[in-house]
Enzyme design. Structure first.
Site, PDB file in Angstrom:
ATOM      1  N   ARG A  35       6.413  58.163 -13.743  1.00 25.44           N
ATOM      2  CA  ARG A  35       5.447  56.961 -14.279  1.00 25.44           C
ATOM      3  C   ARG A  35       4.118  56.945 -13.654  1.00 25.44           C
ATOM      4  O   ARG A  35       3.176  56.528 -14.271  1.00 25.44           O
ATOM      5  CB  ARG A  35       6.351  55.758 -14.058  1.00 25.44           C
ATOM      6  N   HIS A  64       3.991  41.120 -29.076  1.00 31.28           N
ATOM      7  CA  HIS A  64       5.467  41.253 -28.769  1.00 31.28           C
ATOM      8  C   HIS A  64       6.166  40.415 -29.671  1.00 31.28           C
ATOM      9  O   HIS A  64       5.811  39.231 -30.022  1.00 31.28           O
ATOM     10  CB  HIS A  64       5.804  40.662 -27.262  1.00 31.28           C
TER      11      HIS A  64
HETATM   12  C1  GRF Z   1       5.405  45.256 -33.179  1.00 31.03           C
HETATM   13  O1  GRF Z   1       6.559  44.597 -33.536  1.00 31.03           O
HETATM   14  C2  GRF Z   1       5.206  45.069 -31.541  1.00 31.03           C
HETATM   15  O2  GRF Z   1       5.098  43.937 -31.388  1.00 31.03           O
HETATM   16  C3  GRF Z   1       6.439  45.748 -30.760  1.00 31.03           C
HETATM   17  O3  GRF Z   1       6.424  47.103 -31.673  1.00 31.03           O
HETATM   18  C4  GRF Z   1       6.191  46.602 -32.987  1.00 31.03           C
HETATM   19  C5  GRF Z   1       5.241  47.741 -33.384  1.00 31.03           C
HETATM   20  O4  GRF Z   1       5.231  48.183 -34.821  1.00 31.03           O
HETATM   21  N1  GRF Z   1       6.012  46.160 -29.380  1.00 31.03           N
HETATM   22  P1  GRF Z   1       4.551  49.060 -35.512  1.00 31.03           P
HETATM   23  O5  GRF Z   1       4.749  50.537 -35.073  1.00 31.03           O
HETATM   24  O6  GRF Z   1       2.948  48.960 -35.400  1.00 31.03           O
HETATM   25  O7  GRF Z   1       4.564  49.183 -37.014  1.00 31.03           O
END
Ligand code: GRF
Length: 191
Positions: free
Chosen positions: A59, A103
């Site tokens: 990481r 999120h």
């Molecule tokens: C979103 O719901 C974001 O909040 C989460 O991952 C998803 C990404 O969606 N962390 P996408 O790949 O842009 O459709």
């Protein structure tokens, strides 16, 4: 922007006219293809070159490489959209308070990668999404915007996540543009 998945949030950000200079992904993904199609520079910084997805993942070295990629560019903000790698403090030291995340829950409820499934399992009737400034602690940091989304009795993880993402596709670009505006006040146009 940093992404790992289908890139629908990334696409919404691009469609909203947010100036995106580079899209970096930690694995081959649709998000990179969308960025290429939009004419945005792409960088694949593949986790598999840093030990992959298991215990052998380095990481610190990955974060160092990512930070190096970004620091060489004149970036105002770093926006994560479904980025699947937790980074170390190093990137936050280089971009303090300048890394944003979206999120799919009303933080501090349901942090982590399984936020939508966790909300369903908890039986809540309302969840939502949160746009926040990222800190080294995962899914923490100052909240910039939050919006509620209802949970319906027949929801699956997929249907609920899509309902949340519909909101994220509006809320995240709006919030990024607002933050960029606060960083760089627009000069009043002269008559
Ligand atoms: C979103 O719901 C974001 O909040 C989460 O991952 C998803 C990404 O969606 N962390 P996408 O790949 O842009 O459709």
């Amino acid at each position: 922007m940093l992404a790992s998945g289908t890139g629908s949030i990334l696409k919404a950000v691009l469609d909203a006219g947010v100036p995106v200079s580079v899209v970096l992904a930690d694995r081959p993904c649709r998000a990179l293809e969308l960025a290429s199609l939009a004419g945005v520079e792409t960088v694949l910084l593949d986790r598999r070159d840093f030990g992959g997805f298991g215990a052998g993942f380095d990481r610190a070295r990955y974060t160092e490489a990512l930070t190096g990629e970004l620091a060489g560019r004149d970036l105002d903000l770093v926006a994560m959209a479904g980025f699947g790698t937790v980074l170390t403090e190093q990137v936050h030291e280089v971009f303090p308070g300048r890394i944003l995340n979206t999120h799919p829950s009303l933080l501090p409820a349901f942090p982590g990668w399984h936020a939508v499934a966790d909300a369903l399992a908890a039986g809540v009737r309302t969840t939502g999404c949160t746009v926040h400034a990222a800190t080294p602690e995962v899914d923490a940091g100052p909240v910039l915007a939050r919006e509620e989304v209802p949970v319906y009795p027949d929801d699956t993880e997929e249907t609920l996540h899509e309902r949340i993402k519909q909101v994220e596709r509006r809320l995240y670009p709006d919030t990024i543009l607002r933050v960029l505006g606060e960083l760089e006040p627009v000069e009043p146009t002269r008559a």
